[in-house]
Scaffold this motif. Sequence first.
Motif: not given
Length: 495
Positions: A1-7, A123-127, A165-172, A200-207
């Motif tokens: 989980m990156t500091s950007a997402l933690q903030s 697809a992973v690399q594109l996103v 995807l999260t490993e490649a770019c750290g996205c939430g 799950l450590d990259h999950v910011v929101e649940l729907h």
Amino acid sequence: MTSALQSLPVLGLGLGIAGHEYDSRLDDPQVRAHVDFVEPFDPELDFGELASRLPSSLSVSLHGSRLSPISTDPMPAELLAQTRAVADALGAVWVVEDLAVWRLEGQVPVAGPFWPPVLDERAVQLVARRHADLCAALGRPFLCELPPLPLEIGPLRPAELFTALTEACGCGIVLDVSHWLVAAQLEGIDPLECLDRLPLDHVVELHVSGGRRVPGPRWYDEEHGHDLLPELVELVAHAIDRCPNLRSVVLECHSAQLPIVRRSLSALAALPGIVALRALAQSGRRCHRSPSPKTAVLERLGQPGPASLAAAQRQVRALLEEGERLRAHESGALEVDQSLAAVPTAAWREASDRLLRQIRVLPPLADLLACTVFGSREGAWREILAQRPAGSMGVPTKEEGFVALSTMPTLPAAVREAFAFLHDVSRVANRGVPARPHGTRGPRLCVEYRHPVTAVVNAVLEGQPPPPPSPTTMSFHREGGKLSVRHAEPMEVAS
């Protein structure tokens, strides 16, 4: 989980709403008691009075629908600017969108809202390549949502794609538990036991959204207008305990009546995990406008994806929407991308049927007649779409459907004329004139048909053969909000 997402701020419990106008459900005290923020959704990004009427105490996130970073289409600078302007006007803390193909070659699916993506390394690399630039263009984080999948295409499972995807770019990411239940049923796995496959450590929101039970092993059918099923509430509670960096939970109920919204929010608000989350929510948190993106950012986002992935995405569209291509694939006469070839042909057929079944552009009686003639709505639209001129794509219109049905050479002449009659009824009902040659007598519009069209409609709906030809004149008159259609004397038609 990156500091950007933690903030990122904690938003609490939110309500997904249609963004084109202010949602009056927010004025209900029982709704407002459970809502900390709203997440507007609108495919056209026309938010009308929402921004001006939204209470300042509510935070905002934005659900996009056309950015489509997993599509190989370039991301238009105009669309990015439009989305950015809406997000700024609302003060959206972040932007969310399902990782699905919302548009391809500038077109949208014939029935919405998107095509399933090809789940592979391309697809992973594109996103991943687009993600940082997309955040910069929007001026806020972009969260990648797990989409609902009518079938899984490619060597990666959804959990594997999001992990890569999260490993490649750290996205939430946004974990839609309703979509996860759909994916789990496709794979035949237990959605509770296998939730930990996701990052799950990259999950910011649940729907979560309502649904209904349908026959078969894939018993869950997502439907935003329905009540939450107990299994979905349990899945939300289970997910909250396993998402250490969760910031928000959203109830998606865009078409639900007020009592359903109240019940669903109450069920979620009672969960201990959501009680704890709401205690940390920062009321009225809005995002401040950040600097405009550099030209280089927009230029990179304006680059198309890999040609091989684009070809695969076009084949996905063709197999789902074009009956001839689907039949050729089922017979083994069509060469397809390797990722697509691994999907059983029966799964393609089921997904195509499900997609076409959602097309609802014809008026009810014409729709019923088409379903009766062709055996199903999907059967009708498969034949209607086959009549389109080469190169036609996107959502079919009512006019297009009527023209195809009233000229289709495989239908008996009497049935074609019955559809022509219903076409005329529809046009006059909508303040137009009949499509067929017509005359007037006083305020009434008169059309002559070669068959007794009302008798033909009744016979087909009752499973009887159409009556023989018999010249019939019908007159139409619309006054105020009422339409009158009746038999008339032949002399009423102007020469």
